[in-house]
Design a protein around this motif. Structure first.
Motif, PDB file in Angstrom:
ATOM      1  N   ASN A  34       0.844  -1.200   0.000  1.00 30.16           N
ATOM      2  CA  ASN A  34       0.000   0.000   0.000  1.00 30.16           C
ATOM      3  C   ASN A  34       0.880   1.252   0.000  1.00 30.16           C
ATOM      4  O   ASN A  34       1.541   1.561   0.998  1.00 30.16           O
ATOM      5  N   GLN A  35       0.873   1.972  -1.114  1.00 30.41           N
ATOM      6  CA  GLN A  35       1.718   3.158  -1.249  1.00 30.41           C
ATOM      7  C   GLN A  35       1.311   4.274  -0.292  1.00 30.41           C
ATOM      8  O   GLN A  35       2.111   5.171   0.007  1.00 30.41           O
ATOM      9  N   ASP A  36       0.077   4.233   0.206  1.00 31.85           N
ATOM     10  CA  ASP A  36      -0.398   5.297   1.097  1.00 31.85           C
ATOM     11  C   ASP A  36       0.309   5.296   2.447  1.00 31.85           C
ATOM     12  O   ASP A  36       0.193   6.274   3.200  1.00 31.85           O
ATOM     13  N   LEU A  37       1.022   4.233   2.752  1.00 29.97           N
ATOM     14  CA  LEU A  37       1.731   4.155   4.033  1.00 29.97           C
ATOM     15  C   LEU A  37       3.128   4.763   3.959  1.00 29.97           C
ATOM     16  O   LEU A  37       3.753   5.016   4.994  1.00 29.97           O
ATOM     17  N   PHE A  51      -9.169   1.232   1.002  1.00 31.17           N
ATOM     18  CA  PHE A  51      -8.398   0.576   2.060  1.00 31.17           C
ATOM     19  C   PHE A  51      -7.134  -0.095   1.529  1.00 31.17           C
ATOM     20  O   PHE A  51      -6.171  -0.300   2.258  1.00 31.17           O
ATOM     21  N   TRP A  52      -7.147  -0.435   0.231  1.00 34.20           N
ATOM     22  CA  TRP A  52      -6.019  -1.169  -0.353  1.00 34.20           C
ATOM     23  C   TRP A  52      -5.098  -0.261  -1.148  1.00 34.20           C
ATOM     24  O   TRP A  52      -4.176  -0.730  -1.799  1.00 34.20           O
ATOM     25  N   GLY A  53      -5.371   1.047  -1.146  1.00 31.12           N
ATOM     26  CA  GLY A  53      -4.497   1.977  -1.830  1.00 31.12           C
ATOM     27  C   GLY A  53      -4.899   2.284  -3.254  1.00 31.12           C
ATOM     28  O   GLY A  53      -4.167   2.963  -3.977  1.00 31.12           O
ATOM     29  N   THR A  54      -6.068   1.810  -3.701  1.00 34.05           N
ATOM     30  CA  THR A  54      -6.565   2.079  -5.051  1.00 34.05           C
ATOM     31  C   THR A  54      -7.471   3.303  -5.015  1.00 34.05           C
ATOM     32  O   THR A  54      -8.224   3.488  -4.065  1.00 34.05           O
ATOM     33  N   LEU A  55      -7.383   4.140  -6.060  1.00 31.47           N
ATOM     34  CA  LEU A  55      -8.240   5.311  -6.138  1.00 31.47           C
ATOM     35  C   LEU A  55      -9.696   4.893  -5.987  1.00 31.47           C
ATOM     36  O   LEU A  55     -10.170   3.990  -6.677  1.00 31.47           O
ATOM     37  N   LEU A  56     -10.415   5.550  -5.099  1.00 31.70           N
ATOM     38  CA  LEU A  56     -11.765   5.121  -4.733  1.00 31.70           C
ATOM     39  C   LEU A  56     -12.722   5.128  -5.917  1.00 31.70           C
ATOM     40  O   LEU A  56     -13.637   4.301  -5.995  1.00 31.70           O
ATOM     41  N   LYS A  63     -14.105  -0.192  -3.068  1.00 30.98           N
ATOM     42  CA  LYS A  63     -14.882   0.869  -2.410  1.00 30.98           C
ATOM     43  C   LYS A  63     -14.843   0.775  -0.893  1.00 30.98           C
ATOM     44  O   LYS A  63     -15.735   1.312  -0.215  1.00 30.98           O
ATOM     45  N   SER A  64     -13.848   0.095  -0.345  1.00 30.80           N
ATOM     46  CA  SER A  64     -13.716   0.006   1.113  1.00 30.80           C
ATOM     47  C   SER A  64     -13.006   1.262   1.609  1.00 30.80           C
ATOM     48  O   SER A  64     -11.783   1.350   1.563  1.00 30.80           O
ATOM     49  N   TYR A  65     -13.785   2.231   2.061  1.00 29.29           N
ATOM     50  CA  TYR A  65     -13.239   3.536   2.438  1.00 29.29           C
ATOM     51  C   TYR A  65     -13.058   3.588   3.945  1.00 29.29           C
ATOM     52  O   TYR A  65     -14.013   3.769   4.697  1.00 29.29           O
ATOM     53  N   ARG A  66     -11.793   3.441   4.406  1.00 36.13           N
ATOM     54  CA  ARG A  66     -11.494   3.391   5.836  1.00 36.13           C
ATOM     55  C   ARG A  66     -10.253   4.231   6.135  1.00 36.13           C
ATOM     56  O   ARG A  66      -9.219   3.712   6.586  1.00 36.13           O
ATOM     57  N   PRO A  67     -10.322   5.540   5.873  1.00 35.63           N
ATOM     58  CA  PRO A  67      -9.117   6.373   5.960  1.00 35.63           C
ATOM     59  C   PRO A  67      -8.499   6.441   7.350  1.00 35.63           C
ATOM     60  O   PRO A  67      -7.271   6.538   7.468  1.00 35.63           O
TER      61      PRO A  67
END
Length: 681
Positions: A34-37, A51-56, A63-67
């Motif tokens: 996950n590049q967001d980390l 949640f997996w780092g893919t553009l929502l 679509k698992s939105y858990r910021p």
């Protein structure tokens, strides 16, 4: 405080042996890749990706939105890098905090004493929590539960202080903010608003179903109506913003994630979806067989009314409706207070005073608060509000059990799993409360000391065996090998950890065991066929692929696997036939259609390949690989202008793609030689 400390300590101790565990299962996608980390990625990107780092808004996003959960992973990464120890530690500490908070919440329902401790110990020890705590990505469920409880407690305080304190609306604001945080940890957190409404109407105001509509017209109920209105408004606003933020599109999943959703039969979908909550309840009642993966055919579809599992479904819903009806009907004369029997609000045999239903409704809550003039602050006096009766606790428990589970029922939208144990983390609170209130009612009604002791020891035994199962289950989460091995009984097709480790003899042993336990399990036939082909036993492998097709000729996935095998054997025409069958049967599955187009192209059937590349591009219009391959096949088929258009669209999504750039330059050369106008700047 003793009950909270004891239950939290148990929750902590049971999971200490997970601290040495490695990353497992979905942890790789949510953390390792996950590049967001990473520090070089702007932290604000977390709020635009799933949640997996893919553009929502990407078509391939789940679509698992858990910021907020992802943000906690990023903090973990900043402090300890990729060492899994710190990630597990946060999960365990968070679970201990939730356990203490749940026990404290139980005191509102049962008061100080053994019943509050029992509820806390049941929650602390329940094995269904293992996946959420031991699997790092389960932090989403734990964090959501933490803020879920904070929101509910804030709303309860709002109910207690409503109409008698100027600060009461601060509590409902806090409830709304905590509900928002809960939803941003995991989607189902928003359901706390509905549970809060149930508490206000059926527990605090003690209304029955037939009293709700008349209550709307009574002026004295205006504060209640205003509070419920705020809950509805806030919930609708959160859901609306959530849907808008993910691109106003529901997620799409492969048929292996949720086979029932992919079924063409309305009867099959209906029977299966009605049965799955029954299966989930059984996991709460008897968590003997647990698995990290219930996908594919782990729970076979219910295709006919004569399937005996439908009896379980009928029994489950009949029991649920009966329990709800008896709790919401007119109250009986005999009530309970603090676990003691009372009749018509009089003193019971132990000298405890309780309020009757009418007395409770007519009493002035002012007497329970100290005015600002006396102390300068609003606070509860030593005398406490009367505890809810058994029937009211049952109503609240049912709402905690059912409402947070509704998003997983496929009722409003299809979900990407069959059963997910971590989804039961929040609903398990309702289950623990039901067990506690049922045990209390049974204990009170039992007159003989022998039977009372039997109930006590049975409850103690239940907590002990739950805790033992939890401790043993933790060992399965130590590494992927043990995790996959533990799931063979539930999902034989996922015994393939050995195959990925290139330990083929051991993989073959477990595949054989899988087929022995489930002789009609299609994924096991397919994966064993791939193993046999890998080890050179081609004739034997082909038999297993054909057997899978024979078991269910309507599954495109079976034809696709067989087609891949034929392609590797250079039997191109046969492979192309299988590819077309697969694509026709699963024409909404991008992976199947895309792979079919590849196989047809390799068989030099370019016209057919073009048809399925177009279909793949329709399914994922913003996926650059689909557009590039469509451009390439159009290029080969001489449709140059269409090819150029798709190459250019692919470059819009991936401007630095070298292959697409090269293909486009070659295309332009051909177009210029033919005197065609190009889009070249």
């Amino acid at each position: 405080m003793i009950a909270e400390l004891v239950s939290s300590a148990l929750g902590l101790v049971l999971y200490l042996n997970t601290l040495g565990a490695d990353f497992c299962y979905d942890d790789s996608r949510a953390i390792k890749t996950n590049q967001d980390l990473l520090p070089e990625t702007p932290w604000t990107q977390i709020f635009y990706n799933d949640f997996w780092g893919t553009l929502l808004t990407h078509s391939g996003s789940h679509k698992s939105y858990r910021p907020l959960c992802t943000l906690s992973f990023r903090i973990n990464h900043a402090i300890g890098g990729m060492d899994p120890w710190s990630y597990h530690l946060v999960n365990v500490l968070l679970h201990a905090a939730v356990t203490g908070l749940f026990t404290n919440f139980s005191r509102i329902l049962f008061g100080d004493g053994y019943w509050t401790l029992l509820a806390g110990l049941l929650f602390a020890s329940h094995p269904i929590h293992t996946e959420a705590v031991a699997g790092i990505v389960g932090r989403a469920d734990i964090g959501a539960c933490f803020f879920f409880l904070l929101s509910l407690v804030c709303y309860i305080k709002h109910c207690w202080t409503r109409s008698y304190s100027e600060g009461t609306w601060g509590w409902i604001l806090g409830s709304g903010l905590c509900a928002t945080c809960s939803m941003l940890w995991k989607e189902q957190g928003v359901t706390v608003l509905a549970v809060s409404a149930v508490y206000d109407v059926f527990v605090f105001h003690r209304l029955k179903m037939h009293q709700i509509i008349p209550a709307v017209y009574k002026r004295k109920n205006l504060p209640l109506l205003l509070s419920i209105g705020l809950l509805i408004f806030w919930g609708a606003l959160l859901l609306g913003l959530r849907f808008y933020w993910m691109g106003n599109k529901p997620p799409s999943f492969s048929n292996s994630d949720n086979p029932a959703a992919d079924s063409d039969s309305f009867l099959t979908r209906t029977l299966t979806f009605f049965y799955l909550p029954t299966k989930n309840l059984w996991l709460l009642l008897c968590p003997d067989t647990l698995s990290f993966d219930w996908s594919m055919d782990a729970v076979p579809l219910l295709k006919t009314v004569s399937d005996w599992r439908n009896l379980h479904t009928v029994a489950f819903y009949a029991g649920l409706l009966l329990l709800a009806y008896t709790s919401l009907k007119n109250p009986s004369k005999e009530r309970e207070c603090n676990g003691k029997n009372v009749t018509n609000g009089k003193l019971n045999t132990n000298g405890h005073n309780c309020l009757s239903e009418m007395e409770y409704k007519s009493m002035e809550l002012k007497s329970y608060f100290v005015s600002k003039e006396e102390n300068g602050i609003d606070k509860l006096l030593r005398q406490k509000l009367p505890l809810p009766s058994t029937e009211h606790i049952v109503v609240l428990s049912l709402s905690l059990l059912i409402v947070p589970f509704i998003p997983a029922t496929n009722l409003f939208f299809y979900v990407g799993f069959v059963i997910a144990e971590r989804v039961l983390y929040i609903p398990s609170m309702g289950f623990c409360l039901l067990i506690t209130v049922g045990t209390r009612a049974l204990y009170i009604k039992t007159q003989k000391r022998f039977l009372k002791n039997l109930i006590f020891f049975a409850t103690a035994a239940l907590i002990f065996f739950y805790g033992l199962k939890t401790f043993v289950r933790n060992r399965d989460w130590q590494d992927e090998e043990m995790l996959y091995k533990s799931g063979i009984k539930v999902n034989p097709a996922k015994g393939e950890a050995y195959m990925r480790l290139s330990r083929l003899p051991e993989a073959e042993h477990w595949y054989v065991e899988s087929l022995r336990s489930k002789t009609d399990h299609i994924p096991a036939h397919l994966t064993y066929g791939k193993l046999l082909a890998l080890t050179g036993r081609k004739n034997e492998a082909e038999k297993y692929f054909l057997k899978a097709i024979q078991l269910d000729p309507t599954k495109g996935n079976c034809y696709m696997h067989y087609g891949q095998f034929l392609l590797e054997e250079s039997r191109l025409i046969e492979a192309a036939e299988m590819a077309e069958k697969a694509a026709e049967l699963d024409n909404t599955e991008f992976d199947v259609v895309f792979n079919a187009a590849h196989m047809l192209r390799q068989a030099s059937l370019n016209e057919a390949a073009e048809k399925y590349y177009k279909r793949a591009a329709e399914l994922r219009p913003d996926y650059p690989a689909a557009l590039m391959n469509l451009g390439a096949i159009l290029h080969l088929n001489g449709k140059l202008l269409e090819a150029e258009s798709n190459y250019l669209r692919a470059l819009q999504f991936k401007p630095d793609d070298v292959i697409t750039q090269s293909n486009l330059r070659k295309l332009w050369n051909i177009m210029e030689k033919q005197g065609l106008r190009t889009s070249k700047a």
